[in-house]
Design a protein around this motif. Structure first.
Motif, short mmCIF file in Angstrom:
data_model
loop_
_atom_site.label_atom_id
_atom_site.label_comp_id
_atom_site.label_asym_id
_atom_site.label_seq_id
_atom_site.Cartn_x
_atom_site.Cartn_y
_atom_site.Cartn_z
N SER A 272 9.81 -1.84 -1.76
CA SER A 272 10.13 -2.18 -0.39
C SER A 272 9.67 -3.60 -0.08
CB SER A 272 9.49 -1.19 0.58
OG SER A 272 8.07 -1.24 0.47
N THR A 273 10.24 -4.17 0.98
CA THR A 273 9.80 -5.47 1.48
C THR A 273 9.84 -5.43 3.01
OG1 THR A 273 12.06 -6.35 1.32
CG2 THR A 273 10.60 -6.79 -0.52
N VAL A 274 9.54 -6.58 3.61
CA VAL A 274 9.39 -6.65 5.06
C VAL A 274 10.72 -6.42 5.78
CG1 VAL A 274 7.42 -8.18 4.90
CG2 VAL A 274 9.71 -9.16 5.09
N LEU A 275 10.63 -5.86 6.98
CA LEU A 275 11.80 -5.68 7.83
C LEU A 275 12.33 -7.01 8.32
CD1 LEU A 275 13.67 -3.72 9.46
CD2 LEU A 275 11.96 -3.86 11.29
N GLY B 125 16.37 14.11 3.83
CA GLY B 125 15.48 14.59 2.78
C GLY B 125 14.83 13.52 1.94
N PHE B 126 15.10 12.24 2.28
CA PHE B 126 14.54 11.15 1.50
C PHE B 126 13.79 10.17 2.38
CE2 PHE B 126 17.99 12.82 -1.01
CZ PHE B 126 17.48 12.81 -2.30
N LYS B 127 12.78 9.54 1.80
CA LYS B 127 12.02 8.53 2.51
C LYS B 127 12.87 7.29 2.74
CE LYS B 127 7.83 5.69 2.12
NZ LYS B 127 6.70 5.30 1.25
N GLU B 128 12.88 6.79 3.96
CA GLU B 128 13.65 5.58 4.29
C GLU B 128 13.15 4.40 3.46
OE1 GLU B 128 14.79 4.63 8.49
OE2 GLU B 128 13.46 2.90 8.16
N LEU B 129 14.08 3.60 2.99
CA LEU B 129 13.75 2.42 2.18
C LEU B 129 14.17 1.15 2.91
CD1 LEU B 129 13.00 0.97 -0.54
CD2 LEU B 129 15.40 1.31 -1.21
N LEU C 208 0.82 -1.20 0.00
CA LEU C 208 0.00 0.00 0.00
C LEU C 208 0.86 1.26 0.00
CD1 LEU C 208 -2.80 -1.05 2.52
CD2 LEU C 208 -3.04 -0.73 0.06
N ASN C 209 1.94 1.24 0.79
CA ASN C 209 2.80 2.41 0.86
C ASN C 209 3.67 2.56 -0.37
OD1 ASN C 209 2.78 3.90 3.74
ND2 ASN C 209 2.23 1.77 4.02
N ASP C 210 4.04 1.43 -0.98
CA ASP C 210 4.82 1.49 -2.23
C ASP C 210 4.05 2.20 -3.33
OD1 ASP C 210 7.25 0.44 -1.62
OD2 ASP C 210 6.95 -1.48 -2.65
N ALA C 211 2.74 2.08 -3.30
CA ALA C 211 1.91 2.67 -4.36
C ALA C 211 2.08 4.18 -4.43
CB ALA C 211 0.45 2.31 -4.14
N HIS C 212 2.50 4.80 -3.33
CA HIS C 212 2.69 6.25 -3.29
C HIS C 212 4.03 6.68 -3.90
CE1 HIS C 212 -0.90 6.53 -0.89
NE2 HIS C 212 -0.38 5.79 0.07
N VAL D 151 16.93 3.09 -5.07
CA VAL D 151 16.36 4.37 -5.48
C VAL D 151 15.46 4.91 -4.38
CG1 VAL D 151 15.04 5.58 -7.24
CG2 VAL D 151 16.44 3.59 -7.87
N LEU D 152 15.79 6.10 -3.86
CA LEU D 152 15.04 6.71 -2.78
C LEU D 152 14.12 7.79 -3.31
CD1 LEU D 152 17.75 7.14 0.01
CD2 LEU D 152 16.46 5.10 -0.65
N HIS D 153 12.99 7.95 -2.64
CA HIS D 153 12.03 8.97 -3.00
C HIS D 153 12.18 10.17 -2.08
CE1 HIS D 153 8.14 10.97 -3.68
NE2 HIS D 153 8.10 10.30 -4.82
#
Length: 293
Positions: free
Chosen positions: A99-102, A226-230, A88-92, A283-285
């Protein structure tokens, strides 16, 4: 509360009890949770004994958690909840690396290692070189990005699972990407492995006839200001269980060939002997707090 309160009125009363919650998101989540939980109980006509067994299961799940094991994350994983949240969060951020599970074995205090260093010095197995570039969604490198790496050894065990065999930190590293956004390290090719089955999650898998194996992979968490954690993996392309990961985390875009290289093949780690090589761009967003390059 009246003895003749109907199931529908009970659900309505519980949902209404949260209406004064000041945080609108928390209010929405709790009200939706109440409605769906009550609907589930009604649908399966849950018995008192089943409710009691469920409470016991969750209690034992909590008691199984330690500083080096997170049974609740494992439960979330095998129920597919972790990957649903990720999806769901990847869709943004579709342009970023998937991403995958921790997973249950991440440690915050991974050892700092230099680029090119062997992150699994105690492990034996097929030598591999992993290399890649941390960049933004426009293709610009992100210098100094922190790459947190962890993996199982060639026998399928993480360091925290073998405290008398592996030193804490074996198979782990905190790396800083260079000025061109590059990262690279040596390790051994990890094996597929079973998730822990000696706790409540193992009981669940056994009771439902499900296997406990995950395909071979290497974990990453990548951060930069400045980037979303991956949080992601790379999967070894020819591993067993690629089509039936116990935690549903395989994404085709994260499967990588581990390519055999003969001795003398140039590589950033300075490895002279033969090895296998895997590459990935991480690749970070941009999270909107700082301009991209």
């Amino acid at each position: 509360m009246a003895k003749d309160l109907s199931a529908a009125r009970l659900t309505e009363a519980v949902t209404k009890s949260f209406q004064d919650t000041s945080d609108p998101r928390l209010r929405m989540v709790l009200q939706s949770l109440s409605q769906h939980l009550h609907a589930f109980i009604n649908e399966v006509e849950l018995t008192y004994d089943e409710w009691e067994a469920g409470i016991d299961f969750l209690t034992r799940t909590g008691k199984t958690c330690t500083d080096t094991r997170q049974e609740f994350i494992l439960l979330s994983d095998v129920l597919g909840a972790s990957m649903l949240v990720e999806t769901l969060n990847d869709a943004h951020t579709p342009e970023a690396t998937a991403s995958t599970v921790l997973g249950p074995f991440h440690m915050i205090d991974s050892p700092h290692r230099a680029l090119g260093e062997h992150i699994s010095p105690q492990s034996t197995g097929q030598l591999c070189v992993v290399r890649g570039l941390v960049r933004d969604t426009h293709g610009a490198a992100i210098p100094g990005a922190v790459v947190d790496v962890w993996q199982a050894n060639a026998d399928g065990f993480y360091d925290v699972q073998q405290p008398g065999v592996q030193h804490k930190g074996n198979g782990r590293a905190l790396l800083a990407a260079d000025e061109q956004g590059r990262f690279y390290f040596q390790s051994v090719v990890p094996s597929y492995y079973p998730i822990p089955t000696d706790g409540p999650v193992g009981e669940l898998l056994s009771a439902t006839g499900r296997h406990e194996f995950r395909p071979a992979h290497i974990h990453f968490i990548v951060t930069a200001p400045g980037f979303k954690e991956l949080t992601t993996h790379i999967f070894v392309n020819d591993s067993k269980y690629m089509d039936s990961d116990a935690v549903f985390a395989v994404k085709e875009s994260l499967v990588r060939d581990f390519v055999a290289r003969p001795a003398g093949t140039p590589n950033p780690c300075g490895v002279a002997e033969s090895f296998v090589e895997a590459q990935i761009d991480l690749v970070l967003h941009n999270d909107g707090t700082e301009l991209t390059h």
